[in-house]
Design a protein around this motif. Structure first.
Motif, PDB file in Angstrom:
ATOM      1  N   TRP A 111       0.839  -1.201   0.000  1.00 40.61           N
ATOM      2  CA  TRP A 111       0.000   0.000   0.000  1.00 40.61           C
ATOM      3  C   TRP A 111       0.875   1.253   0.000  1.00 40.61           C
ATOM      4  O   TRP A 111       0.611   2.217  -0.724  1.00 40.61           O
ATOM      5  N   ALA A 112       1.929   1.244   0.812  1.00 40.35           N
ATOM      6  CA  ALA A 112       2.818   2.409   0.903  1.00 40.35           C
ATOM      7  C   ALA A 112       3.534   2.693  -0.411  1.00 40.35           C
ATOM      8  O   ALA A 112       3.931   3.845  -0.666  1.00 40.35           O
ATOM      9  N   ALA A 113       3.689   1.676  -1.257  1.00 41.70           N
ATOM     10  CA  ALA A 113       4.384   1.868  -2.527  1.00 41.70           C
ATOM     11  C   ALA A 113       3.494   2.469  -3.603  1.00 41.70           C
ATOM     12  O   ALA A 113       3.987   2.983  -4.610  1.00 41.70           O
ATOM     13  N   VAL A 114       2.177   2.422  -3.410  1.00 42.87           N
ATOM     14  CA  VAL A 114       1.246   2.873  -4.452  1.00 42.87           C
ATOM     15  C   VAL A 114       1.474   4.323  -4.874  1.00 42.87           C
ATOM     16  O   VAL A 114       1.455   4.629  -6.071  1.00 42.87           O
ATOM     17  N   PRO A 115       1.713   5.270  -3.936  1.00 41.15           N
ATOM     18  CA  PRO A 115       1.914   6.661  -4.377  1.00 41.15           C
ATOM     19  C   PRO A 115       3.116   6.862  -5.285  1.00 41.15           C
ATOM     20  O   PRO A 115       3.213   7.895  -5.960  1.00 41.15           O
ATOM     21  N   ARG A 116       4.047   5.905  -5.324  1.00 37.90           N
ATOM     22  CA  ARG A 116       5.233   6.056  -6.171  1.00 37.90           C
ATOM     23  C   ARG A 116       5.048   5.411  -7.539  1.00 37.90           C
ATOM     24  O   ARG A 116       5.963   5.438  -8.361  1.00 37.90           O
ATOM     25  N   THR A 117       3.874   4.835  -7.783  1.00 34.75           N
ATOM     26  CA  THR A 117       3.615   4.163  -9.049  1.00 34.75           C
ATOM     27  C   THR A 117       2.976   5.128 -10.038  1.00 34.75           C
ATOM     28  O   THR A 117       3.200   6.339  -9.983  1.00 34.75           O
ATOM     29  N   GLU A 118       2.154   4.600 -10.927  1.00 35.53           N
ATOM     30  CA  GLU A 118       1.497   5.450 -11.920  1.00 35.53           C
ATOM     31  C   GLU A 118       0.508   6.417 -11.307  1.00 35.53           C
ATOM     32  O   GLU A 118      -0.033   7.285 -12.008  1.00 35.53           O
ATOM     33  N   PHE A 119       0.284   6.309  -9.993  1.00 35.60           N
ATOM     34  CA  PHE A 119      -0.662   7.196  -9.324  1.00 35.60           C
ATOM     35  C   PHE A 119       0.015   8.378  -8.630  1.00 35.60           C
ATOM     36  O   PHE A 119      -0.596   9.044  -7.806  1.00 35.60           O
ATOM     37  N   ALA A 120       1.270   8.633  -8.939  1.00 38.33           N
ATOM     38  CA  ALA A 120       1.997   9.720  -8.278  1.00 38.33           C
ATOM     39  C   ALA A 120       1.287  11.061  -8.462  1.00 38.33           C
ATOM     40  O   ALA A 120       1.212  11.870  -7.524  1.00 38.33           O
ATOM     41  N   ALA A 121       0.759  11.321  -9.646  1.00 40.43           N
ATOM     42  CA  ALA A 121       0.082  12.598  -9.895  1.00 40.43           C
ATOM     43  C   ALA A 121      -1.160  12.740  -9.024  1.00 40.43           C
ATOM     44  O   ALA A 121      -1.469  13.836  -8.532  1.00 40.43           O
ATOM     45  N   HIS A 122      -1.876  11.648  -8.827  1.00 43.15           N
ATOM     46  CA  HIS A 122      -3.061  11.691  -7.968  1.00 43.15           C
ATOM     47  C   HIS A 122      -2.683  12.055  -6.539  1.00 43.15           C
ATOM     48  O   HIS A 122      -3.325  12.910  -5.918  1.00 43.15           O
ATOM     49  N   PHE A 123      -1.642  11.430  -6.012  1.00 42.40           N
ATOM     50  CA  PHE A 123      -1.279  11.692  -4.631  1.00 42.40           C
ATOM     51  C   PHE A 123      -0.685  13.082  -4.440  1.00 42.40           C
ATOM     52  O   PHE A 123      -0.766  13.644  -3.343  1.00 42.40           O
ATOM     53  N   ALA A 124      -0.125  13.649  -5.489  1.00 35.90           N
ATOM     54  CA  ALA A 124       0.302  15.048  -5.412  1.00 35.90           C
ATOM     55  C   ALA A 124      -0.919  15.951  -5.217  1.00 35.90           C
ATOM     56  O   ALA A 124      -0.884  16.902  -4.427  1.00 35.90           O
ATOM     57  N   VAL A 125      -1.998  15.653  -5.924  1.00 35.18           N
ATOM     58  CA  VAL A 125      -3.239  16.424  -5.753  1.00 35.18           C
ATOM     59  C   VAL A 125      -3.801  16.216  -4.352  1.00 35.18           C
ATOM     60  O   VAL A 125      -4.251  17.169  -3.700  1.00 35.18           O
ATOM     61  N   VAL A 126      -3.773  14.981  -3.864  1.00 35.15           N
ATOM     62  CA  VAL A 126      -4.297  14.697  -2.522  1.00 35.15           C
ATOM     63  C   VAL A 126      -3.522  15.472  -1.462  1.00 35.15           C
ATOM     64  O   VAL A 126      -4.114  16.016  -0.524  1.00 35.15           O
ATOM     65  N   ARG A 127      -2.200  15.538  -1.596  1.00 33.66           N
ATOM     66  CA  ARG A 127      -1.408  16.299  -0.621  1.00 33.66           C
ATOM     67  C   ARG A 127      -1.815  17.774  -0.619  1.00 33.66           C
ATOM     68  O   ARG A 127      -1.922  18.395   0.447  1.00 33.66           O
ATOM     69  N   GLN A 128      -2.058  18.320  -1.789  1.00 35.47           N
ATOM     70  CA  GLN A 128      -2.495  19.711  -1.873  1.00 35.47           C
ATOM     71  C   GLN A 128      -3.897  19.871  -1.283  1.00 35.47           C
ATOM     72  O   GLN A 128      -4.178  20.833  -0.557  1.00 35.47           O
ATOM     73  N   LEU A 129      -4.759  18.912  -1.570  1.00 36.50           N
ATOM     74  CA  LEU A 129      -6.125  18.948  -1.040  1.00 36.50           C
ATOM     75  C   LEU A 129      -6.110  18.941   0.483  1.00 36.50           C
ATOM     76  O   LEU A 129      -6.828  19.703   1.130  1.00 36.50           O
ATOM     77  N   GLN A 130      -5.296  18.086   1.068  1.00 30.04           N
ATOM     78  CA  GLN A 130      -5.233  18.001   2.524  1.00 30.04           C
ATOM     79  C   GLN A 130      -4.653  19.273   3.126  1.00 30.04           C
ATOM     80  O   GLN A 130      -5.090  19.727   4.190  1.00 30.04           O
ATOM     81  N   ALA A 131      -3.664  19.867   2.442  1.00 31.32           N
ATOM     82  CA  ALA A 131      -3.067  21.101   2.945  1.00 31.32           C
ATOM     83  C   ALA A 131      -4.055  22.262   2.908  1.00 31.32           C
ATOM     84  O   ALA A 131      -4.004  23.167   3.746  1.00 31.32           O
TER      85      ALA A 131
END
Length: 226
Positions: A111-131
């Motif tokens: 699970w921890a590896a998922v943000p480094r896969t093809e979903f990196a762009a999604h998790f960048a948006v999530v980090r901004q959303l949470q901030a």
């Protein structure tokens, strides 16, 4: 976006050019929102990155809020699908207490590896959303939670409920137990890595996750009868 019914009652697909433009817009928007956040992202910048006019964006999405909602919902559904498959793959084979700890450790590591896969762009948006959470329209947070986190939480809770039914764990509230597992593993990794800004090495990640799983099991393994 759905197709349009033709006179024969079948559904005609929208023109390919329109589909391609929509995809270009959402891809560009995901990159811009992940880089600049929701508040600072400009429609003009997204249009330039997508190679379309601002009018084209408004024709598709009627403004930045709807565009952000479409972007976060689309990728959240994809990520949730991938995570649900991980949960199923790791927890379906668990047949007894002996296999539970290694399965939970392996699940958290995958699970921890998922943000480094093809979903990196999604998790960048999530980090901004949470901030920016306190400054965002509440509807956008609901779109994200419904499409992503709540789906994965429900899948994990379903497995914990099944494990409880087989006497492998003792869980009164499967949803709360799912939250505890995630906080003790992925939450601990997030805290120690400054939200992923300073990633931990593999050995340290494994140590943190294993300790979190053992803390989780300390609270949820069945107690022997007195």
């Amino acid at each position: 976006m759905g197709g349009v019914a033709d006179q024969g009652g079948t559904t005609a697909q929208p023109p390919r050019g329109r589909v391609a433009k929509r995809q270009a817009i959402t891809t560009a928007a995901r990159a811009v929102f992940g880089r600049d956040g929701y508040t600072r992202a400009g429609i003009e910048v997204i249009a330039a990155e997508a190679g379309v006019s601002t009018r084209t964006i408004y024709n598709h999405f009627d403004g930045k809020e709807r565009l952000f909602a479409a972007v976060i919902e689309e990728s959240s559904v994809q990520v949730a699908g991938a995570l649900v498959r991980l949960i199923d793959d790791h927890l379906d084979p668990v047949a007894g207490a002996a296999g539970l700890e290694p399965a939970l450790v392996a699940l958290a590591r995958a699970w921890a590896a998922v943000p480094r896969t093809e979903f990196a762009a999604h998790f960048a948006v999530v980090r901004q959303l949470q901030a920016e959470a306190t400054h965002l329209p509440p509807a956008l947070l609901e779109v994200w939670n419904d499409a992503g986190p709540r789906r994965t939480e429900a899948a994990l809770a379903r497995h914990l409920r099944a494990l409880d039914g087989r006497g492998i764990v003792a869980v009164d509230d499967p949803v709360l137990a799912a939250d505890h597992y995630l906080l003790l593993t992925l939450g601990a990794l997030d805290a120690r890595s400054d939200g992923g800004a300073t990633p931990l090495g593999d050995a340290e990640s494994a140590r943190v996750i294993t300790a979190g799983v053992r803390a989780f099991l300390g609270g949820y393994l069945p107690r022997p009868a007195p």
